[in-house]
Design a protein around this motif. Structure first.
Motif, PDB file in Angstrom:
ATOM      1  N   GLY A 283       1.878  32.292  77.990  1.00 43.82           N
ATOM      2  CA  GLY A 283       1.920  33.617  77.612  1.00 43.82           C
ATOM      3  C   GLY A 283       3.029  34.543  77.820  1.00 43.82           C
ATOM      4  N   ARG A 284       3.292  34.509  79.396  1.00 42.22           N
ATOM      5  CA  ARG A 284       4.451  35.394  79.867  1.00 42.22           C
ATOM      6  C   ARG A 284       5.761  34.665  79.459  1.00 42.22           C
ATOM      7  N   LEU A 285       5.674  33.558  79.389  1.00 41.56           N
ATOM      8  CA  LEU A 285       6.951  32.860  78.886  1.00 41.56           C
ATOM      9  C   LEU A 285       7.315  33.291  77.719  1.00 41.56           C
ATOM     10  N   MET A 286       6.212  33.437  76.947  1.00 42.91           N
ATOM     11  CA  MET A 286       6.563  33.699  75.302  1.00 42.91           C
ATOM     12  C   MET A 286       6.917  35.279  75.273  1.00 42.91           C
ATOM     13  N   TYR A 287       6.292  36.110  75.898  1.00 42.38           N
ATOM     14  CA  TYR A 287       6.785  37.581  76.120  1.00 42.38           C
ATOM     15  C   TYR A 287       8.473  37.577  76.555  1.00 42.38           C
ATOM     16  N   ASP A 288       8.723  36.870  77.773  1.00 38.41           N
ATOM     17  CA  ASP A 288       9.998  36.959  78.019  1.00 38.41           C
ATOM     18  C   ASP A 288      10.883  36.367  77.070  1.00 38.41           C
ATOM     19  N   SER A 289      10.358  35.491  76.400  1.00 38.64           N
ATOM     20  CA  SER A 289      11.348  34.398  75.581  1.00 38.64           C
ATOM     21  C   SER A 289      11.888  35.311  74.232  1.00 38.64           C
ATOM     22  N   ILE A 290      10.770  36.441  73.854  1.00 36.15           N
ATOM     23  CA  ILE A 290      11.098  37.247  72.702  1.00 36.15           C
ATOM     24  C   ILE A 290      12.262  38.190  73.233  1.00 36.15           C
ATOM     25  N   PHE A 291      12.097  38.657  74.358  1.00 38.71           N
ATOM     26  CA  PHE A 291      13.495  39.532  74.986  1.00 38.71           C
ATOM     27  C   PHE A 291      14.836  38.736  74.996  1.00 38.71           C
ATOM     28  N   THR A 292      14.819  37.605  75.534  1.00 41.86           N
ATOM     29  CA  THR A 292      15.751  36.962  75.535  1.00 41.86           C
ATOM     30  C   THR A 292      16.358  35.907  74.219  1.00 41.86           C
ATOM     31  N   ARG A 293      15.383  36.138  73.506  1.00 37.83           N
ATOM     32  CA  ARG A 293      15.631  35.594  71.940  1.00 37.83           C
ATOM     33  C   ARG A 293      15.902  33.971  71.950  1.00 37.83           C
ATOM     34  N   TYR A 295      14.652  31.193  71.088  1.00 41.23           N
ATOM     35  CA  TYR A 295      13.686  30.700  69.882  1.00 41.23           C
ATOM     36  C   TYR A 295      13.331  29.369  70.106  1.00 41.23           C
ATOM     37  N   PRO A 296      13.977  28.445  70.657  1.00 44.37           N
ATOM     38  CA  PRO A 296      13.380  27.035  70.941  1.00 44.37           C
ATOM     39  C   PRO A 296      12.368  27.202  71.719  1.00 44.37           C
ATOM     40  N   VAL A 297      12.177  27.889  72.818  1.00 43.13           N
ATOM     41  CA  VAL A 297      10.867  28.007  73.637  1.00 43.13           C
ATOM     42  C   VAL A 297       9.967  28.555  72.965  1.00 43.13           C
ATOM     43  N   LEU A 298       9.973  29.581  72.174  1.00 44.41           N
ATOM     44  CA  LEU A 298       8.993  29.839  71.027  1.00 44.41           C
ATOM     45  C   LEU A 298       8.304  28.829  70.220  1.00 44.41           C
ATOM     46  N   LEU A 299       9.208  28.194  69.720  1.00 44.87           N
ATOM     47  CA  LEU A 299       8.828  27.179  68.750  1.00 44.87           C
ATOM     48  C   LEU A 299       8.267  26.013  69.562  1.00 44.87           C
ATOM     49  N   GLY A 300       8.647  25.713  70.637  1.00 47.68           N
ATOM     50  CA  GLY A 300       8.121  24.821  71.546  1.00 47.68           C
ATOM     51  C   GLY A 300       6.647  25.114  72.042  1.00 47.68           C
ATOM     52  N   ILE A 301       6.564  26.259  72.272  1.00 47.39           N
ATOM     53  CA  ILE A 301       5.291  26.681  72.786  1.00 47.39           C
ATOM     54  C   ILE A 301       4.101  26.673  71.295  1.00 47.39           C
ATOM     55  N   LEU A 302       4.643  27.267  70.365  1.00 45.80           N
ATOM     56  CA  LEU A 302       3.718  27.130  69.004  1.00 45.80           C
ATOM     57  C   LEU A 302       3.220  25.575  68.715  1.00 45.80           C
ATOM     58  N   LEU A 303       4.275  24.585  68.885  1.00 45.23           N
ATOM     59  CA  LEU A 303       3.959  23.158  68.649  1.00 45.23           C
ATOM     60  C   LEU A 303       2.928  22.784  69.634  1.00 45.23           C
ATOM     61  N   LEU A 304       3.389  22.997  71.169  1.00 46.84           N
ATOM     62  CA  LEU A 304       2.395  22.406  72.111  1.00 46.84           C
ATOM     63  C   LEU A 304       1.105  23.017  72.021  1.00 46.84           C
TER      64      LEU A 304
END
Lengths: 329, 340, 288
Positions: A283-293, A295-304
């Motif tokens: 969750g925290r990774l998701m929050y951070d990834s939004i600000f660093t844009r 995207y591959p991390v966000l998509l990877g999180i959604l998938l996993l």
């Protein structure tokens, strides 16, 4: 007549459920692909993120995913990459996305599983208590608690818990995974970890306690009116045994379902709560990834995370089949 | 059907009574008002005797059965008056734990729809063993369960089965096994064959009759089926609108029914060429118990209604071997003209 | 109309009567009315412009002119909370409406036609139930922007599965009833049968789910706002909590008041939905 039950049959049933889950996993991957394809701008941005990446890498990604090819070709290539475990590279974290998410997923699961266990236990106990005395003060309290649980956002509850227990009372740490300055070993380290978990788990549990309480109450109230409950009493079973061995045993079935199928919502709650408490999970990774844009991390999180939910539902189905003899497998 | 002791006529002294209800009244309270489905019912079951309680649905016969162990399908029901004497001890005054020990051990129940009275998520064996454990008979429970299942004509393997894997008749056999499990003094069977197929009904009824004989059980049989009564019972109570209107040895009841209601019931059942439901023999239906008719509760439907029937409650009076509650019998001449 | 619809249909007047008799449902309705009034009258109720900053940062509640205090930029918390009700209410209503429309379409088609269409649609529904709504919404908003319209659309598009399943099961039950058969025999087109004949009869539980959907939509919008993905041009409760996160130790009022507002708004719709559910449940409507 009892054919169809037994370990062999259970294995076959589990396999059948697993095969049924494959199209869902493919569906999740296709959703990811659609997000990349439909995102405004160059799809390579969605695959790399808005982080200055070396031009050679950008070109490699273009070639790997066939971004100049037709849509079906791109889908096949994307599927191929995902199946091989290649979810891209996070430049913000300098790590392959899969490794990064899997590593964070462990800490998130620690939070979520503790929550599920606590919420189930407390919810069932409260629900039984309320159901035993319908329309009493206890029942009213449980209903009020359930309504509050449904309505209070967990991230705000987290802030309030920090305010009360960390800021005002100073009993517990306001956040983090474990104490950074002190180097604890052995039992001290476990205690330190536990202290950091109390508030996030409480914030995350509240809603699921409410759901479980309400459901246990409703389910038990219905079951306790059944003919077989009267029969159990007529056989001379004590109220306690009627409640736990007959009532709750039968009422447990819908509870199992709800625990399993609410897992997808616990994921959202955990993302929010981790952000409040600085818990270094997905969750925290998701929050951070939004600000660093990133995207591959966000998509990877959604998938996993989606795959995790599918697996949890699979386990739920099997647990249900084990608990209900009427399910044929 | 059983070799009942000779002096078993109505109003006999209750010396060998296993169960005696004295003026039991049961009330259901709901938002819509209070209802007394059992209103001042007295009845006796002697050792080794099969006693039937018959009546239309809504007559309160099942509620009478539930009143003995004070277990009701609704929480709103409660016994509010009378005595329920089991071998002289009033069950209404027992503390919950003492009452629990009576249930399933001294008094056992058999229910109408056996399948729904078994927990679907527990095996048959587990449910029987629970009962034995509840009455401190856990030792050798498994063997006892096998024996019980054999007794009721099932194989011991049935213990491992779940209720949904059994037929309705098999479930009722399990119900009977449970009733016998702790060798009770009294078994109360509430419409035990009603929910079953006709052929299965006969089998289950024969089984029940055989076990009653073998174990010399006292059996209180609740039914609306006069055929069952004729086949199994020694003595019969007829209930109407929460009250007993007639009591008689079974032969006397069929030969010389006293109460106009019983006469109506029998007229229906004896008309073999026209197998209507028994209710069709009597016009109208069971009255609304929220506001029962004054005097004799049957008077609005009675073919022999007299002025005093609507004002005064007829007492249950002994006539020969039967007792009935009807003003016709107050004047010995009046009963001569009653059709039979 | 060939045959009359089943008698189980609950008249609106009867439902209203039932609802009026339930304290909980009534309380929910009252809370919703207050929320709506606050949203509509915001410009007149709010003591300050919710965006105007001042030098008076971190004023505690009860300060002169700032009943609920000010935030780190000196903005009035009370005004923020009042204006925030607009975002929550608009997003909640519009997103739940979108979700209900999609859910009815999918569920009706699935339940009415059955077969392969049903199989495919139900698989898609299952997929949407499994994918964590919040995570997907987050990514879509991150890609496409977090304007009010986008928020409504995203939340609506991700919230229909429950309605679809409900409508489908109702249609499965109704499509074999005599009145539907009669309509078929009369040669009515499916579209007409679905919308004119069956739909009115299955609407009561759909409305219950819709009112609970509003609560869920408000929560989801607040969650996105808390993640910094609210409409940047509007003051929202989630957004205020996002700001407050950095000042929990210093200015508790920045957390407490917007959170109370979210909780009460969601509670209002939950209470109302519960009351409506009880009022439309025929099992609970025995008794004269």
């Amino acid at each position: 007549m009892s054919a169809g039950r037994g370990t062999k049959a259970l294995g076959a049933y589990a396999l059948e459920r697993l095969v049924n889950a494959v199209p869902l996993v493919l569906g999740v991957i296709v959703v990811n692909f659609l997000l990349i394809s439909l995102a405004p701008g160059d799809p390579v941005t969605a695959l790399i993120g808005e982080f200055p990446a070396p031009p050679e890498y950008v070109e490699r990604v273009r070639a790997q995913y066939g971004l100049d090819q037709s849509v079906p070709e791109r889908l096949v290539r994307y599927l191929g990459s995902v199946v091989r475990g290649d979810l891209g590279f996070s430049f913000a974290n300098r790590q392959p996305v899969l490794d990064l998410v899997v590593q964070r997923l462990g800490r998130t699961m620690l939070l979520m599983l503790t929550t599920v266990v606590l919420a189930t236990f407390v919810g069932v106990v409260l629900g039984v208590w309320a159901a035993r005395r319908p329309n009493s003060a206890v029942d009213g309290g449980a209903t009020g608690f359930a309504l509050a649980g449904y309505s209070i956002p967990e991230f705000w509850l987290g802030q309030i818990l920090i305010l009360v227990f960390a800021v005002w009372l100073g009993w517990l740490p306001a956040g983090g995974f474990r104490s950074i300055r002190a180097e604890y070993v052995g039992l001290d380290a476990v205690w330190d970890q536990a202290r950091h978990m109390i508030l996030p788990v409480l914030a995350l549990s509240f809603r699921y306690m409410a759901i479980t309480t309400r459901l246990t109450r409703a389910s038990l109230l219905e079951v306790m009116n059944a003919d077989y409950i009267l029969a159990a009493r007529a056989r001379g079973l004590s109220e306690r045994r009627v409640l736990w061995e007959h009532g709750l045993r039968a009422a447990a079935l819908p509870i199992i379902t709800v625990i399993g199928y609410n897992f997808s919502f616990i994921v959202a709650g955990s993302a929010l709560v981790e952000t409040v408490f600085g818990w270094p999970g997905v969750g925290r990774l998701m929050y951070d990834s939004i600000f660093t844009r990133d995207y591959p991390v966000l998509l990877g999180i959604l998938l996993l995370v989606s795959i995790t939910v599918i697996l949890v539902n699979l386990v739920t189905d099997i647990a249900y089949a084990l608990a209900d003899p009427r399910v044929r497998y | 059907m059983t070799a009942s002791p000779p002096a078993r006529s109505a109003g006999a002294p209750s010396g060998d009574a296993v169960l005696e209800l004295r003026a039991v009244t049961t009330e259901i309270r709901s938002l819509r008002g209070r209802v007394r489905p059992v209103d001042g019912v007295s009845l006796t079951v002697h050792a080794g005797e099969v006693v039937g309680v018959v009546g239309e649905s809504g007559s309160g016969k099942s509620m009478t059965a539930f009143s003995v162990l004070q277990l009701f399908p609704t929480k709103a029901a409660r016994v509010i008056a009378g005595e329920v004497l089991l071998a002289g001890r009033d069950l209404l005054t027992l503390r919950p734990e003492a009452l629990r020990r009576v249930r399933g051990r001294e008094v056992a129940m058999i229910f109408q729809d056996a399948a729904s009275y078994l927990n679907p998520v527990l095996t048959v064996g587990a449910q029987l063993e629970q009962q034995l454990q509840a009455h401190d008979m856990a030792r050798g429970a498994e063997a006892r369960v096998a024996e019980l299942l054999r007794d009721v004509g099932l194989t011991p393997e049935v213990a491992k089965r779940y209720p949904h894997e059994l037929s309705g008749g098999q479930c009722q056999r399990v119900g009977i096994a449970s009733a016998l499990a702790c060798s009770p003094a009294l078994v109360i069977a509430d419409e035990p064959t009603t929910a079953l197929d006709v052929t299965i009904q006969a089998q289950v009824l024969r089984l029940l009759a055989r076990l009653q004989r073998e174990h010399d059980l006292a059996l209180l049989l609740i039914t609306h089926d006069l055929g069952v009564v004729a086949e199994v019972c020694d003595r019969v109570y007829v209930m109407y609108a929460g009250q007993i209107v007639e009591e008689a040895p079974v032969e006397r009841l069929f030969a010389e029914p006293q109460h106009p209601y019983t006469q109506g019931l029998l007229a229906g059942v004896l008309d073999l060429l026209d197998p209507k439901p028994i209710q069709a023999a009597i016009k109208g239906s069971v009255p609304d118990l929220r506001d029962p008719p004054s005097g004799c509760r049957f008077h609005p439907r009675c073919p022999h209604v007299m002025p005093r029937c609507s004002s005064d409650v007829p007492p249950l009076l002994l006539r020969g071997e039967s007792r009935s509650a009807c003003w016709l019998h107050d004047d010995p001449d009046a009963s001569q003209g009653a059709p039979t | 109309m060939a045959a009359s619809a089943p008698a189980a249909t609950v008249g609106a007047a009867a439902v209203w009567g039932q609802l009026m008799r339930q304290r909980r449902g009534l309380l929910g309705l009252a809370m919703i009315v207050v929320l709506a009034l606050v949203a509509i009258l915001a410009p007149w109720l709010a003591p300050h412009d919710p965006f105007s900053t001042s030098r008076n940062a971190f004023l505690p509640p009860g300060s002169a002119g700032h009943l609920l205090g000010t935030d780190h930029l000196g903005r009035d918390v009370l005004s923020g909370v009042i204006y925030g009700s607009r975002v929550s209410l608009i997003v909640g209503l519009a997103a739940a409406f979108t979700a209900t429309v999609i859910g009815i379409l999918v569920g009706a088609v699935s339940g009415f036609f059955g077969g392969l269409v049903d199989e495919i649609l139900m698989r898609i529904t299952e997929l949407f139930q499994i994918i964590p709504r919040f995570v997907l919404a987050l990514i879509v908003v991150a890609f496409f922007g977090s304007g009010l319209f986008n928020l409504i659309l995203v939340i609506g598009i991700l919230s229909w599965p429950q309605t679809a399943r409900l409508v489908r099961s109702q249609f499965l039950r109704h499509r074999t009833l005599p009145y539907v058969d009669a309509a078929r025999v009369l040669g009515m087109r499916p579209v007409r049968i679905i919308f004119r004949e069956i739909l009115p009869n299955v609407l009561a539980p759909v409305i219950v789910v819709a009112s609970l959907d509003i609560a869920q939509a408000i929560l989801l919008e607040a969650s996105l706002g808390f993640f910094g993905l609210g409409d940047p041009n509007l003051r929202s409760w989630g957004g205020m909590l996002n700001t407050a996160q950095g000042y929990v130790q210093r200015a508790w009022w920045m957390s407490v008041f917007p959170g109370v507002a979210i909780s009460l708004a969601v509670l209002g719709f939950n209470l109302f939905g519960d009351g409506l559910n009880d009022a439309t449940d025929p099992r609970l409507r025995s008794g004269s």
